[in-house]
Design an enzyme around this catalytic site. Structure first.
Site, mmCIF file in Angstrom:
data_model
loop_
_atom_site.group_PDB
_atom_site.id
_atom_site.type_symbol
_atom_site.label_atom_id
_atom_site.label_comp_id
_atom_site.label_asym_id
_atom_site.label_seq_id
_atom_site.Cartn_x
_atom_site.Cartn_y
_atom_site.Cartn_z
ATOM 1 N N ASP A 201 8.328 60.931 101.511
ATOM 2 C CA ASP A 201 7.971 62.182 100.806
ATOM 3 C C ASP A 201 8.910 63.277 101.299
ATOM 4 O OD1 ASP A 201 6.409 64.396 99.536
ATOM 5 O OD2 ASP A 201 4.868 62.863 99.304
ATOM 6 N N GLY A 227 12.572 62.537 102.798
ATOM 7 C CA GLY A 227 13.667 62.512 101.830
ATOM 8 C C GLY A 227 13.264 63.097 100.492
ATOM 9 N N ASP A 228 14.274 63.225 99.638
ATOM 10 C CA ASP A 228 14.086 63.721 98.277
ATOM 11 C C ASP A 228 14.426 62.557 97.352
ATOM 12 O OD1 ASP A 228 14.710 64.643 95.695
ATOM 13 O OD2 ASP A 228 15.333 66.605 96.435
ATOM 14 N N PHE A 229 13.473 62.122 96.533
ATOM 15 C CA PHE A 229 13.728 60.889 95.783
ATOM 16 C C PHE A 229 14.768 61.029 94.674
ATOM 17 C CE2 PHE A 229 8.981 61.436 94.404
ATOM 18 C CZ PHE A 229 9.256 62.310 93.371
ATOM 19 N N HIS A 247 4.640 60.295 86.064
ATOM 20 C CA HIS A 247 4.188 61.194 84.982
ATOM 21 C C HIS A 247 4.635 62.648 85.164
ATOM 22 C CE1 HIS A 247 -0.036 62.640 86.612
ATOM 23 N NE2 HIS A 247 0.899 62.753 87.522
HETATM 24 C C1 LIG Z 1 1.071 64.036 92.469
HETATM 25 S S1 LIG Z 1 1.483 63.723 94.154
HETATM 26 C C2 LIG Z 1 1.062 62.011 94.309
HETATM 27 C C3 LIG Z 1 0.653 61.628 95.700
HETATM 28 C C4 LIG Z 1 0.245 60.151 95.916
HETATM 29 N N1 LIG Z 1 1.282 59.228 95.533
HETATM 30 C C5 LIG Z 1 -1.022 59.841 95.145
HETATM 31 O O1 LIG Z 1 -0.961 59.169 94.131
HETATM 32 O O2 LIG Z 1 -2.085 60.297 95.595
HETATM 33 C C6 LIG Z 1 3.256 63.708 94.065
HETATM 34 C C7 LIG Z 1 3.936 63.508 95.423
HETATM 35 O O3 LIG Z 1 5.350 63.441 95.204
HETATM 36 C C8 LIG Z 1 5.992 64.201 96.225
HETATM 37 N N2 LIG Z 1 7.291 64.643 95.725
HETATM 38 C C9 LIG Z 1 7.532 65.555 94.747
HETATM 39 N N3 LIG Z 1 8.854 65.693 94.574
HETATM 40 C C10 LIG Z 1 9.452 64.861 95.452
HETATM 41 C C11 LIG Z 1 10.814 64.538 95.733
HETATM 42 N N4 LIG Z 1 11.809 65.141 95.056
HETATM 43 N N5 LIG Z 1 11.089 63.619 96.698
HETATM 44 C C12 LIG Z 1 10.067 63.015 97.378
HETATM 45 N N6 LIG Z 1 8.746 63.271 97.138
HETATM 46 C C13 LIG Z 1 8.455 64.178 96.195
HETATM 47 C C14 LIG Z 1 5.043 65.339 96.474
HETATM 48 O O4 LIG Z 1 5.284 65.949 97.736
HETATM 49 C C15 LIG Z 1 3.692 64.640 96.388
HETATM 50 O O5 LIG Z 1 3.278 64.128 97.644
#
Ligand SMILES: C[S@@+](CC[C@H](N)C(=O)[O-])C[C@H]1O[C@@H](n2cnc3c(N)ncnc32)[C@H](O)[C@@H]1O
Length: 338
Positions: A201, A227-229, A247
């Site tokens: 995350d 990291g940043d995905f 989504h």
């Molecule tokens: C809607 S939450 C879902 C959390 C978990 N997977 C769940 O289903 O309960 C989206 C997650 O994606 C992470 N996220 C958003 N942009 C991101 C990025 N560019 N790189 C890594 N993680 C990211 C957010 O910090 C958050 O924890």
């Protein structure tokens, strides 16, 4: 046999005025009704004094909560219903009110602008005022922790089902991509002692993930991958999980994320995508369809999708097999095998 019953507008009115019941619950969560009643049953007068409420309408609101199955009334005392005691008392670890608190503070007013969203295709959240809710959230550790915990409330049922249904015996390592505080990897590691891995995350989430994992004594098997995905490669593991991730993003971004997952997996590795996957015929999963409308309100390009959509995208990036499996309620998983 012919149906002799005349049609009634009841179902239409129930949907149209559904926000009455919704807001009655959201205000009860905001005011802490269920947390206060978890201490002991109280009369309406005691509740009003404890919560700082005046009399007009309050007893009607409390009795409406009784009629909705959220409170129980015995004599003149109110108590939590069994479900409310379990899921709506802030001090109970199974509290799911975090997501309802966010719904009350943000989504409820933003959905008031749904017509504007449909006319313009533009988000109706803080972005409309030039603010960035998520950027602000990541600067404030307490609010970020609350938000990450709300995600756990949303995903716990699916996490348990994934732990039960997926053939974990065939795999050794798992990393949850966009793991938030780590609900899914924690449930998997608790149920399957041979598994190790962790959660990927944004860096700001790291200490919250570590704290949550340590509270289950799993710090030696689950680690945080910062990291940043979109900017970084995904960590390698036998199984990658993406829950409520795809989504949020537009079609090109969905493709990028699926391709990155494919590249990080070994041959035979699996990607589990889970959220409220829409039925292929787009007729029955109202929650999934409305979640997609919520993505219109909340994001510039996000949308939910059917199992057939996701399987087609998986095939496009190279996955050799895929299938869809129902989890709990409106949630399903799409499993892709490299
Ligand atoms: C809607 S939450 C879902 C959390 C978990 N997977 C769940 O289903 O309960 C989206 C997650 O994606 C992470 N996220 C958003 N942009 C991101 C990025 N560019 N790189 C890594 N993680 C990211 C957010 O910090 C958050 O924890």
């Amino acid at each position: 046999m012919t149906n002799t019953q005349a049609p009634t507008p009841e179902a239409i009115l129930q949907i149209g005025l559904g926000f009455w019941g919704s807001k009655a619950l959201l205000s009860a969560v905001e005011l802490g009704v269920f947390t206060v009643l978890a201490e002991r049953p109280l009369t309406s007068k005691q509740l009003m004094s404890r919560l700082g409420l005046q009399a007009r309408g309050t007893v009607d609101w409390l009795d409406a909560l009784v009629s909705l199955g959220l409170l129980a009334r015995s004599g003149d005392e109110y108590a939590n219903s069994t479900n409310a005691e379990l899921f709506l008392d802030r001090n109970n670890p199974s509290y799911v009110g975090g997501i309802l608190e966010m719904a009350n503070a943000r989504l409820y007013p933003f959905w008031g602008s749904l017509t504007d969203a449909l006319r313009t295709g533009q988000p109706q959240n803080e972005a409309k005022m030039g603010e960035d809710f998520f950027a602000a959230l990541y600067q404030d550790r307490d609010r970020l922790r609350q938000f990450m915990h709300a995600m756990t409330g949303l995903s716990m049922g699916a996490a348990n089902a994934i732990a039960e249904q997926f053939p974990w015996g065939r795999y050794h390592t798992v990393v949850d991509i966009g793991a938030a505080e780590g609900c899914v990897p924690v449930q998997l590691a608790l149920r399957h002692p041979h598994l190790s891995g962790g959660g990927f995350d944004l860096p700001a989430v790291g200490s919250i993930f570590d704290e949550y994992v340590a509270s289950f004594g799993l710090g030696d098997r689950l680690r945080f991958y910062p990291g940043d995905f979109f900017a970084d490669p995904l960590p390698a593991a036998d199984v990658l999980v993406m829950g409520h991730i795809l989504h949020d993003w537009n079609l090109d971004e969905k493709h990028i994320l699926l391709r990155k997952a494919y590249e990080a997996l070994p041959d035979g590795g699996a990607l589990i995508v889970f959220e409220s996957i829409i039925d292929d015929d787009r007729r029955t999963n109202s929650f999934g369809l409305l979640m997609s409308v919520n993505m219109l309100i909340e994001t510039p390009g996000g949308f939910d999708y059917s199992g057939a959509d996701c399987r087609a995208w998986m095939a496009e990036v190279g996955f050799s097999h895929s299938h869809v499996e129902p989890l709990v309620g409106p949630d399903s998983m799409v499993v892709g095998i490299k």
